[in-house]
Design a protein around this motif. Structure first.
Motif, PDB file in Angstrom:
ATOM      1  N   PHE A 140       0.758  -0.831   0.267  1.00  0.00           N
ATOM      2  CA  PHE A 140      -0.083  -0.262   0.047  1.00  0.00           C
ATOM      3  C   PHE A 140       0.674   1.350   0.148  1.00  0.00           C
ATOM      4  O   PHE A 140       2.295   1.167   0.224  1.00  0.00           O
ATOM      5  CB  PHE A 140      -1.114   0.128   1.001  1.00  0.00           C
ATOM      6  CG  PHE A 140      -1.157  -1.158   1.648  1.00  0.00           C
ATOM      7  CD1 PHE A 140      -3.204  -1.201   1.156  1.00  0.00           C
ATOM      8  CD2 PHE A 140      -1.063  -2.258   1.673  1.00  0.00           C
ATOM      9  CE1 PHE A 140      -3.849  -2.478   1.088  1.00  0.00           C
ATOM     10  CE2 PHE A 140      -2.149  -4.077   1.731  1.00  0.00           C
ATOM     11  CZ  PHE A 140      -3.461  -3.153   1.598  1.00  0.00           C
ATOM     12  N   THR A 141       0.182   2.952  -0.248  1.00  0.00           N
ATOM     13  CA  THR A 141       0.698   4.080   0.258  1.00  0.00           C
ATOM     14  C   THR A 141       0.246   4.743   0.484  1.00  0.00           C
ATOM     15  O   THR A 141      -1.340   4.262   0.461  1.00  0.00           O
ATOM     16  CB  THR A 141       1.194   4.090  -1.197  1.00  0.00           C
ATOM     17  OG1 THR A 141      -0.287   4.290  -1.746  1.00  0.00           O
ATOM     18  CG2 THR A 141       1.751   3.770  -2.164  1.00  0.00           C
ATOM     19  N   TYR A 142       0.959   5.658   0.946  1.00  0.00           N
ATOM     20  CA  TYR A 142       0.556   6.763   2.232  1.00  0.00           C
ATOM     21  C   TYR A 142       1.045   7.686   2.020  1.00  0.00           C
ATOM     22  O   TYR A 142       2.012   7.718   1.680  1.00  0.00           O
ATOM     23  CB  TYR A 142      -0.225   6.054   3.852  1.00  0.00           C
ATOM     24  CG  TYR A 142       1.009   6.151   4.410  1.00  0.00           C
ATOM     25  CD1 TYR A 142       0.941   7.295   5.497  1.00  0.00           C
ATOM     26  CD2 TYR A 142       1.884   5.611   4.234  1.00  0.00           C
ATOM     27  CE1 TYR A 142       2.171   7.452   6.616  1.00  0.00           C
ATOM     28  CE2 TYR A 142       3.177   5.471   5.714  1.00  0.00           C
ATOM     29  CZ  TYR A 142       3.042   6.801   6.117  1.00  0.00           C
ATOM     30  OH  TYR A 142       3.979   6.461   7.397  1.00  0.00           O
ATOM     31  N   PHE A 143      -0.010   8.746   2.522  1.00  0.00           N
ATOM     32  CA  PHE A 143       1.252   9.942   2.780  1.00  0.00           C
ATOM     33  C   PHE A 143       1.553  10.670   3.674  1.00  0.00           C
ATOM     34  O   PHE A 143       0.418  10.417   4.837  1.00  0.00           O
ATOM     35  CB  PHE A 143       0.208  11.676   2.235  1.00  0.00           C
ATOM     36  CG  PHE A 143       0.830  12.894   1.490  1.00  0.00           C
ATOM     37  CD1 PHE A 143       2.072  12.956   0.609  1.00  0.00           C
ATOM     38  CD2 PHE A 143       0.284  13.499   2.828  1.00  0.00           C
ATOM     39  CE1 PHE A 143       2.518  14.655   1.559  1.00  0.00           C
ATOM     40  CE2 PHE A 143       0.875  14.839   2.943  1.00  0.00           C
ATOM     41  CZ  PHE A 143       1.863  15.221   1.949  1.00  0.00           C
ATOM     42  N   SER A 144       2.476  10.847   3.966  1.00  0.00           N
ATOM     43  CA  SER A 144       2.965  10.809   5.554  1.00  0.00           C
ATOM     44  C   SER A 144       2.684  12.841   5.643  1.00  0.00           C
ATOM     45  O   SER A 144       3.482  13.344   5.352  1.00  0.00           O
ATOM     46  CB  SER A 144       4.539  10.579   5.512  1.00  0.00           C
ATOM     47  OG  SER A 144       4.893  11.071   7.042  1.00  0.00           O
ATOM     48  N   THR A 145       2.061  13.025   6.376  1.00  0.00           N
ATOM     49  CA  THR A 145       2.658  14.615   7.185  1.00  0.00           C
ATOM     50  C   THR A 145       3.112  15.183   7.712  1.00  0.00           C
ATOM     51  O   THR A 145       3.697  15.687   7.392  1.00  0.00           O
ATOM     52  CB  THR A 145       0.894  14.735   7.847  1.00  0.00           C
ATOM     53  OG1 THR A 145       0.879  14.046   8.711  1.00  0.00           O
ATOM     54  CG2 THR A 145      -0.747  14.395   6.889  1.00  0.00           C
ATOM     55  N   ARG A 146       3.710  14.263   8.595  1.00  0.00           N
ATOM     56  CA  ARG A 146       4.962  14.218   8.704  1.00  0.00           C
ATOM     57  C   ARG A 146       6.024  14.758   8.302  1.00  0.00           C
ATOM     58  O   ARG A 146       7.059  15.977   8.693  1.00  0.00           O
ATOM     59  CB  ARG A 146       5.524  13.033  10.337  1.00  0.00           C
ATOM     60  CG  ARG A 146       6.274  13.453  10.872  1.00  0.00           C
ATOM     61  CD  ARG A 146       7.155  12.136  11.539  1.00  0.00           C
ATOM     62  NE  ARG A 146       8.838  12.009  12.698  1.00  0.00           N
ATOM     63  CZ  ARG A 146       8.798  11.111  12.960  1.00  0.00           C
ATOM     64  NH1 ARG A 146       8.190  10.202  13.339  1.00  0.00           N
ATOM     65  NH2 ARG A 146       9.724  11.106  13.771  1.00  0.00           N
ATOM     66  N   HIS A 147       6.542  13.773   7.039  1.00  0.00           N
ATOM     67  CA  HIS A 147       7.819  13.948   5.968  1.00  0.00           C
ATOM     68  C   HIS A 147       7.235  14.767   4.664  1.00  0.00           C
ATOM     69  O   HIS A 147       7.539  14.666   4.313  1.00  0.00           O
ATOM     70  CB  HIS A 147       8.636  12.708   6.272  1.00  0.00           C
ATOM     71  CG  HIS A 147       8.908  12.243   7.499  1.00  0.00           C
ATOM     72  ND1 HIS A 147       8.105  10.539   7.563  1.00  0.00           N
ATOM     73  CD2 HIS A 147       9.810  13.112   8.390  1.00  0.00           C
ATOM     74  CE1 HIS A 147       9.682  10.594   8.380  1.00  0.00           C
ATOM     75  NE2 HIS A 147      10.221  11.752   9.328  1.00  0.00           N
ATOM     76  N   ASN A 148       6.257  14.509   4.477  1.00  0.00           N
ATOM     77  CA  ASN A 148       5.373  16.124   3.275  1.00  0.00           C
ATOM     78  C   ASN A 148       5.790  14.641   2.414  1.00  0.00           C
ATOM     79  O   ASN A 148       6.438  15.555   1.493  1.00  0.00           O
ATOM     80  CB  ASN A 148       6.172  16.922   4.203  1.00  0.00           C
ATOM     81  CG  ASN A 148       4.766  17.761   2.138  1.00  0.00           C
ATOM     82  OD1 ASN A 148       4.139  17.580   2.273  1.00  0.00           O
ATOM     83  ND2 ASN A 148       6.228  18.628   1.591  1.00  0.00           N
ATOM     84  N   MET A 149       5.377  13.503   2.664  1.00  0.00           N
ATOM     85  CA  MET A 149       5.855  12.568   0.817  1.00  0.00           C
ATOM     86  C   MET A 149       4.917  11.603   1.020  1.00  0.00           C
ATOM     87  O   MET A 149       4.578  10.705   1.993  1.00  0.00           O
ATOM     88  CB  MET A 149       7.182  12.086   1.545  1.00  0.00           C
ATOM     89  CG  MET A 149       7.668  10.820   2.157  1.00  0.00           C
ATOM     90  SD  MET A 149       9.445  10.799   2.522  1.00  0.00           S
ATOM     91  CE  MET A 149       9.956  10.150   1.320  1.00  0.00           C
ATOM     92  N   VAL A 150       4.904  10.089   0.270  1.00  0.00           N
ATOM     93  CA  VAL A 150       4.135   9.377   0.098  1.00  0.00           C
ATOM     94  C   VAL A 150       5.396   8.279   0.553  1.00  0.00           C
ATOM     95  O   VAL A 150       6.001   8.166  -0.173  1.00  0.00           O
ATOM     96  CB  VAL A 150       3.418   9.512  -2.119  1.00  0.00           C
ATOM     97  CG1 VAL A 150       2.681   7.476  -1.952  1.00  0.00           C
ATOM     98  CG2 VAL A 150       2.866  10.434  -1.414  1.00  0.00           C
TER      99      VAL A 150
END
Length: 225
Positions: A140-150
């Motif tokens: 799966f993929t997800y967007f990391s708000t902490r690191h501002n990246m997928v």
């Protein structure tokens, strides 16, 4: 100038049982001039560095999801009972880590919601994660708000009823990559923990960054609490 017989030894990674990696020792015979000129020594060093980079790249590509991954069987309650994470910012909090609870729910389109409860100095806190499916079941993929990246998430190994090993950001990066061990109960078998630790070591984590935390106290709170 005489010729001397020498040996080169190289360790490479390859797939063993399931997703876990084993090391294979390769030994080759070569002949070198004695004494070796400086440019030959430098060339040997460059080749060694190239081999390390190649093996790291091969290991990253070699990580595959659980074979015939079944999302419906994977859904439900999981306890995170192990974590490998070597971020410099996380080091001061290693001894404060506790077992946390997560609940995986599936969506009709194959995506996943994960609700996690973590015991923090501010109390028991919950957070929701949204994972999007890929063309590869179990990844799966997800967007990391902490690191501002997928980031990518891979269910590396699971038997659905006892444990699951999950890799986050498979191309190793100290700040981003994690390996987590989940159990259907807050305690898992010793051999499962050893598998988790061996896999984390194979991904480049130092031993001190591979944690099996204690149980959390009433997190999430019980209905009576």
């Amino acid at each position: 100038m005489s010729l001397q017989r020498g040996f080169e030894s190289t360790w490479i990674t390859t797939r063993s049982r399931g997703p876990f990696l084993q090391l294979i020792h390769l030994t080759s015979v070569h002949y070198i001039r004695s004494p070796a000129p400086l440019h030959a020594t430098m060339r040997t060093a460059v080749v060694a560095v190239a081999m390390v980079m190649l093996c790291t790249s091969m290991a990253s590509r070699d990580v595959r999801p659980q074979r015939d991954f079944n999302l419906q069987r994977f859904a439900g309650r999981w306890y995170r009972v192990g974590l490998a994470y070597d971020s410099a910012s996380f080091v001061p909090y290693r001894d404060k880590l506790k077992v946390s609870l997560g609940v995986v729910t599936t969506q009709a389109n194959g995506n996943v919601n994960l609700t996690m409860w973590d015991a923090t100095p501010a109390g028991c806190q919950s957070k929701m994660y949204y994972y999007e499916k890929t063309n590869l079941p179990g990844q799966f993929t997800y967007f990391s708000t902490r690191h501002n990246m997928v980031k990518d998430i891979t269910v590396v190994d699971t038997n659905y009823s006892e444990y699951a090993v999950v890799l986050k950001h498979k191309v190793f990066h100290r700040e981003y990559t994690q390996v987590a061990l989940y159990g259907r109960t807050p305690r898992v078998r010793v051999d499962v923990i050893q598998k988790f630790k061996a896999f984390a070591l194979s991904r480049g984590f130092p031993r001190e960054a591979i944690l099996t935390p204690p149980l959390a106290d009433n997190c999430p709170p019980s209905p009576s609490g």
